[in-house]
Each structure stands twice: as structure tokens, then as C-alpha cells.
Design an enzyme around this catalytic site. Structure first.
Site, PDB file in Angstrom:
ATOM      1  CD  GLU A  23      -3.036  -1.215   2.140  1.00 51.53           C
ATOM      2  OE1 GLU A  23      -2.849  -0.553   3.179  1.00 51.53           O
ATOM      3  OE2 GLU A  23      -4.062  -1.887   1.951  1.00 51.53           O
ATOM      4  CD  GLU A  61      -4.150  -6.923   3.883  1.00 52.17           C
ATOM      5  OE1 GLU A  61      -4.737  -6.712   4.962  1.00 52.17           O
ATOM      6  OE2 GLU A  61      -2.914  -6.846   3.754  1.00 52.17           O
TER       7      GLU A  61
END
Length: 461
Positions: free
Chosen positions: A123, A265
């Protein structure tokens, strides 16, 4: 391959051959920020012989974890820390640095361990560190070149993105696009990299961090009226479907609708703050069953029907030492004794639900939190420079969980560098023995005895 694992794999294969139930390909995130987990070797054996889970995503490159999966059919995704990327992006020395990293962290274990993905950070675009963001794609290219040079051609390179890469919109998928700037300066080149290398574009969709009480059924795949997309004439009754199709739409608008999408995820916790609506065992089961149905059964989404997506459920175990809100410690699918927290149909037919775990605790790939900080917290000093605070966030997020400060997280609001930096600096401070040095951050941190928690944002102590 150890004889015991070989025999267990053969037995599991025989049992699977007798079963009429098809196995769905599904992966799981394996974090180990806990002090009560079984050893990596026993985890690898359990997954390979007792479950239908066929891939595992690690948050680092811990050699004990990588080597534990040697000789198993499990595919492994291994991660580099965010902090490693700038050195790999350097035009003059980046390729050599990438090759050195691969020689040290992958080559000793491949092909005995089936590493198939190398994740360049996590991220990255959540950061406002321009240098880090500009390092991402060059680092990915260097890693791909280095893997080829080192003969590890079966390992693909990608990086997980949070959904904030999309421009703010009304939630209707056809209106989605990448954020201004990224849609012209970053993602066309990155998606071309994925197309050229055959690697997936990885996203972390989290309906849990976006739902409200009135949209709970929409987030959990339960009956609801849905959201109508007038451009496509499709009605969405699942938030995950809408999020996935929003990503697909943004990619297609740039001409890259053919690039595979992977789910890095996503999950749902079984416990959260007292009084929080929509969290529990049944909610977690409903969400994960729905996600498996969408991503792994071939059902696909309204705009991507009959497709499967490489998907990693979050997460394998509860992690009792993760900082932050209660929910962060309760996303696990299995207990430490390998019994399911709830039944998702991931156990092979006839498999025992309670194999004996190793008595040895798992080595912790992240800094082990010390006992309670005794009513002390670390926060950013008033007046600290914004650049320094962003650097603190980038550094600390390489070691602690920063989901709470992401959009939709319990600590996202107020959306300020001061607030976000204070949260992650405290998490780092608590995870590193709550010493004064762990709160220094080049003079921008200060220890306080006043609890900085507010509302649903709980600072660990």
C-alpha cells in the site's frame, strides 16, 4: 522432503481423490504478530495436508517461514518492506541491489519452496512521500529484471494497493477512475508492466472498513435492494462486487481491462469494540463465504463474470499482539490448535480438525511487543514538521499495522498528518519496548501519560 510430510501429502491426496467435493483455489495471509501460534513447519504441514488452501501470503521474507513451506504444494507470496524500494529504484545501483536482495532472501529457498509472487512493499500509495511513490514502479522493474537474471523466472512481481487509489465517487462502479495524477502518470505504465510480465494488479478491498449499519447487508452478501448502475444496467447487491468492478472500470478506461486482478487481502473480524454493530462469527462467515464464492468459484462479478481471482483471505490466525482496535486482533480463520474459528469449508474431507500443534512458538517476523506500556503513550510533538511526520508514518508502517489510519479505519478521522503520525508512532513505541528511544523519531515524538484515544480510535498501551 521430510518423510513425514511426504506421507501426509500422499494420504491427503488419496483422501481428496475419493471426495466428490471440488476444491476451490484460495489463499490466506499468514501474519504472526502473536505469542501463541504454532511453529511455521507445523502450519505448513497443516495447510498442505488438512486444508484446501493452496497459497500463502507473507508480510516479509522471514527465512524460517519461507523454508517451512519447502516440499509442500503451497504457493508463497513474499514481501519486501516499503523502506527497501528507494534503493532498488536507483538507476545506477538498483539492479545490483535487487539481485543482492534476491540472492539473500529467495535463491536459497527456491525451488524447494514454491515462491510465485514477490510483493514490492504494501500500500505504497497510501503514503504522501513523493520519493517513495516515485520509487515504486522502478523498483518493481528492477526486481523483475533481477529475478530473470537470477534464474527465478517463475516468480512474478506486483504490489498491493489500497482502494484509495480510486478517485472519490458515488459508489457506482461505472463512474470509477483512478485518482487524478495517478491515472496519467503512474497507472498506465504500471499496468503495462503487469501486462508485459503477466503479473496481477493486486488490490486490498475491505468492505469491513467501508460499511455503515445501514449498508451491513450489502457488505455481507445478505439480501438487500442493492445499488443500480444506470450506465451498465446492472444492480449490485454486494459491496465487494462493486469494489472489484470499480477497479476493473478504472483499469479498462486506461485500456488495460485484460490485466488480471488479484485480491491481496480482505476479511471480516469476529470481535470488535463493545457495542459495534455487524461484527461476530456469523458476520465473518457470511463475508468470507461470499468472497470465496465471488473470487474462487468462477462466479466472478457483474462486469467480470465467470472469472476467478487470485485471492488471499485475511487472515490465518488471530494475532493477539497487534496494536490498534480490538478488531485488528480478531480476523483469524483458525485457532492456534488448528481448529476452525468457524466453518468455511476449508478443511479437506475427513481431515481432523484438531491436529497437535508444535509446542514451539512461532518466531515473530515483526518486532515483538513488550508488556503493557504502563499508561504511557508516544505522540507527535505539536508543531512538528509535516515532512518529518510523513517520514515517521512511512517508517513505522513498515513495522506495525497501519490499517486503522486508512480511509474507513477507526483512526482515519481526523485526516491529518498530526493525528495519523501520532497513532502509528505510538504503535511503534509500544511494539519496541516503550523506551524513550522508540519515541524519539528524530526529536518529533514525545511520551505522554494522557491517553490520546478518542471515540472508536484506541491507542494501544
Amino acid at each position: 522432503m521430510p518423510l513425514l510430510i511426504l506421507l501426509m501429502l500422499l494420504a491427503a491426496g488419496a483422501a481428496g481423490a475419493e471426495s466428490a467435493t471440488p476444491s476451490l483455489h484460495i489463499g490466506v495471509n499468514y501474519g504472526a504478530n502473536a505469542d501463541n501460534l504454532p511453529s511455521p513447519t507445523s502450519v505448513a504441514t497443516f495447510l498442505a495436508t488438512k486444508t484446501t488452501i493452496d497459497r500463502v501470503k507473507l508480510f516479509d521474507a522471514n527465512p524460517t517461514f519461507i523454508s517451512a513451506f519447502a516440499g509442500t504444494p503451497i504457493s508463497l507470496a513474499v514481501s519486501l518492506p516499503n523502506s527497501a524500494l528507494p534503493a532498488l529504484a536507483d538507476k545506477a545501483t538498483g539492479l545490483d541491489a535487487a539481485r543482492s536482495w534476491i540472492r539473500a532472501n529467495l535463491s536459497p529457498y527456491v525451488p524447494a519452496t514454491n515462491v510465485t509472487l514477490l510483493l514490492a512493499g504494501n500500500e505504497i500509495l497510501l503514503s504522501t512521500d513523493t520519493n517513495l511513490i516515485l520509487s515504486l514502479l522502478p523498483a518493481m522493474r528492477r526486481l523483475a529484471q533481477a529475478l530473470k537474471a537470477e534464474g527465478l523466472t517463475g516468480v512474478r512481481v506486483t504490489t498491493p494497493h489500497y482502494l484509495g487509489i480510486l478517485a472519490p465517487s458515488d459508489g457506482i462502479p461505472s463512474n470509477a477512475s483512478f485518482r487524478a495524477g495517478y491515472n496519467t502518470k503512474l497507472f498506465p505504465a504500471m499496468l503495462q508492466f503487469h501486462r508485459d510480465t503477466g503479473s496481477p494488479f493486486m488490490v486490498n478491498p475491505y468492505p469491513y472498513f467501508s460499511y455503515r449499519p445501514e449498508t451491513l447487508n450489502y457488505a455481507l452478501f445478505r439480501p438487500n435492494s442493492g445499488i443500480y448502475d444506470p450506465a451498465t444496467k446492472l444492480n449490485y447487491t454486494s459491496m465487494l462486487d462493486a469494489q472489484m468492478d470499480a477497479i476493473y472500470t478504472a483499469m479498462k478506461k486506461l485500456g488495460y481491462g485484460d490485466v488480471d486482478i488479484a485480491v491481496g487481502e480482505a476479511g471480516w473480524p469476529t470481535q470488535a469494540e463493545p457495542g459495534q454493530i455487524g461484527v461476530g462469527v456469523q458476520e465473518a462467515r457470511d463475508f468470507n463465504e461470499g468472497m470465496i464464492r465471488v473470487c474462487s468459484s468462477g462466479k466472478g462479478t457483474p462486469l467480470m463474470p465467470n472469472r476467478t481471482f487470485e485471492t488471499y483471505l485475511f487472515s490465518l490466525f488471530d494475532e493477539n499482539q497487534k496494536p490498534g482496535p480490538i478488531a485488528e486482533r480478531h480476523f483469524g480463520l483458525f485457532n492456534p490448535d488448528f481448529t476452525p474459528v468457524y466453518d468455511l469449508g476449508l478443511l479437506r474431507d475427513g481431515a481432523s480438525v484438531a491436529p497437535t500443534p508444535s509446542p514451539n512458538p512461532s518466531p515473530n517476523p515483526s518486532p515483538k511487543p513488550a508488556p503493557s506500556g504502563g499508561g504511557k503513550w508516544c505522540v507527535a510533538k505539536d508543531g512538528a514538521n509535516g515532512t518529518d511526520l510523513q517520514n515517521n508514518i512511512n517508517y513505522a508502517c513498515g513495522f506495525v499495522d497501519c490499517k486503522p489510519i486508512q480511509s474507513g479505519g477507526a483512526c482515519f478521522s481526523p485526516n491529518s498528518l498530526q493525528a495519523h503520525a501520532s497513532y502509528v508512532m505510538n504503535a511503534y513505541y509500544q511494539a519496541n519496548g516503550h523506551t524513550d528511544l522508540a519515541c524519539d523519531f528524530k526529536g518529533t515524538g514525545i511520551v505522554t501519560s494522557s491517553d490520546p484515544s478518542y471515540g472508536g480510535c484506541k491507542y494501544v498501551s
